[in-house]
Design a protein around this motif. Structure first.
Motif, PDB file in Angstrom:
ATOM      1  N   LEU A  36       5.335   3.748   7.283  1.00 27.93           N
ATOM      2  CA  LEU A  36       3.950   4.197   7.136  1.00 27.93           C
ATOM      3  C   LEU A  36       3.749   5.547   7.814  1.00 27.93           C
ATOM      4  CD1 LEU A  36       1.014   3.681   6.247  1.00 27.93           C
ATOM      5  CD2 LEU A  36       0.706   2.365   8.354  1.00 27.93           C
ATOM      6  N   THR A  37       4.223   5.684   9.039  1.00 27.28           N
ATOM      7  CA  THR A  37       4.057   6.962   9.741  1.00 27.28           C
ATOM      8  C   THR A  37       4.875   8.071   9.070  1.00 27.28           C
ATOM      9  OG1 THR A  37       5.735   6.341  11.383  1.00 27.28           O
ATOM     10  CG2 THR A  37       3.437   5.971  11.986  1.00 27.28           C
ATOM     11  N   GLU A  38       6.015   7.703   8.485  1.00 27.24           N
ATOM     12  CA  GLU A  38       6.826   8.687   7.754  1.00 27.24           C
ATOM     13  C   GLU A  38       6.069   9.193   6.526  1.00 27.24           C
ATOM     14  OE1 GLU A  38      10.146  10.988   6.292  1.00 27.24           O
ATOM     15  OE2 GLU A  38       9.400  10.411   8.250  1.00 27.24           O
ATOM     16  N   LEU A  39       5.446   8.286   5.782  1.00 21.72           N
ATOM     17  CA  LEU A  39       4.687   8.709   4.609  1.00 21.72           C
ATOM     18  C   LEU A  39       3.495   9.575   5.010  1.00 21.72           C
ATOM     19  CD1 LEU A  39       4.118   8.801   1.616  1.00 21.72           C
ATOM     20  CD2 LEU A  39       3.086   6.520   1.785  1.00 21.72           C
ATOM     21  N   ILE A  40       2.827   9.213   6.087  1.00 24.61           N
ATOM     22  CA  ILE A  40       1.715  10.048   6.571  1.00 24.61           C
ATOM     23  C   ILE A  40       2.225  11.441   6.934  1.00 24.61           C
ATOM     24  CG2 ILE A  40       0.039  10.368   8.448  1.00 24.61           C
ATOM     25  CD1 ILE A  40      -0.222   7.234   8.464  1.00 24.61           C
ATOM     26  N   GLU A  98       0.828  -1.208   0.000  1.00 22.96           N
ATOM     27  CA  GLU A  98       0.000   0.000   0.000  1.00 22.96           C
ATOM     28  C   GLU A  98       0.864   1.261   0.000  1.00 22.96           C
ATOM     29  OE1 GLU A  98      -3.589   2.196   2.489  1.00 22.96           O
ATOM     30  OE2 GLU A  98      -2.642   0.423   3.357  1.00 22.96           O
ATOM     31  N   ILE A  99       1.913   1.265   0.806  1.00 25.20           N
ATOM     32  CA  ILE A  99       2.834   2.407   0.852  1.00 25.20           C
ATOM     33  C   ILE A  99       3.440   2.625  -0.531  1.00 25.20           C
ATOM     34  CG2 ILE A  99       5.060   3.211   1.765  1.00 25.20           C
ATOM     35  CD1 ILE A  99       4.293   1.655   4.391  1.00 25.20           C
ATOM     36  N   TYR A 100       3.916   1.552  -1.126  1.00 17.84           N
ATOM     37  CA  TYR A 100       4.538   1.640  -2.452  1.00 17.84           C
ATOM     38  C   TYR A 100       3.532   2.139  -3.491  1.00 17.84           C
ATOM     39  CZ  TYR A 100       7.105   0.266  -6.626  1.00 17.84           C
ATOM     40  OH  TYR A 100       7.753   0.275  -7.832  1.00 17.84           O
ATOM     41  N   ARG A 101       2.344   1.571  -3.488  1.00 20.22           N
ATOM     42  CA  ARG A 101       1.298   1.947  -4.448  1.00 20.22           C
ATOM     43  C   ARG A 101       0.911   3.419  -4.278  1.00 20.22           C
ATOM     44  NH1 ARG A 101      -1.298  -2.307  -3.491  1.00 20.22           N
ATOM     45  NH2 ARG A 101      -2.591  -1.449  -1.864  1.00 20.22           N
ATOM     46  N   ASN A 102       0.763   3.857  -3.026  1.00 14.10           N
ATOM     47  CA  ASN A 102       0.415   5.246  -2.738  1.00 14.10           C
ATOM     48  C   ASN A 102       1.469   6.185  -3.318  1.00 14.10           C
ATOM     49  OD1 ASN A 102       0.859   7.728  -0.951  1.00 14.10           O
ATOM     50  ND2 ASN A 102      -1.184   7.113  -0.314  1.00 14.10           N
TER      51      ASN A 102
END
Length: 145
Positions: A127-131, A12-16
């Motif tokens: 995940l928290t870094e991307l957010i 999901e992170i990669y796709r986002n």
């Protein structure tokens, strides 16, 4: 509530981040030189970094990362071209970018909330870094409204 596995969250992170990179590539020809162009280029660099980190994590899970759905990419391209055809002002570009960023934040925060307690610390960190990165993009893009 279905709790996603660590490998699903990495995907999901990669796709986002890949969808964000695609959107940026689609919108850049419509963006005039100036502050918003610089901001979008900075965002592009951050999304590339996140993609790279997600790809490294995918190796840990022996995960074959998939590119975003071509139909979704085509729909995004169409929406961008239609959205900028009559108005490619900084304000309109910022509004379009904010919508995409908020959609990403919403999806990512849901995954974090649902699986936070069982998530691998490395996955949770990315995940928290991307957010955090996307929230900072939203804040910066709002300055162009």
């Amino acid at each position: 509530m279905d709790i996603k596995s660590d490998s699903e969250i990495v995907a999901e992170i990669y796709r986002n981040a890949q969808l964000a990179l695609t959107s940026i590539s689609d919108i850049m020809p419509e963006v005039a030189d100036g502050g918003i162009r610089e901001e979008i280029m900075r965002e592009h660099e951050e999304y590339e970094r996140i993609c790279s980190e997600a790809a490294q994590l995918a190796l840990k899970y022996d995960l074959d990362l998939k590119e975003p759905n071509p139909i979704k990419k085509a729909m995004m391209w169409s929406a961008i071209k239609m959205g900028t055809a009559a108005d490619n002002s900084e304000q309109n570009i910022a509004q379009m970018m904010i919508r995409g960023t908020v959609n990403g934040i919403t999806s990512l925060k849901t995954s974090l909330t649902d699986g936070e307690k069982k998530m691998d610390p490395e996955v949770k960190k990315l995940l928290t870094e991307l957010i955090r990165v996307e929230e900072s993009f939203e804040k910066k893009l709002k300055t162009f409204l």
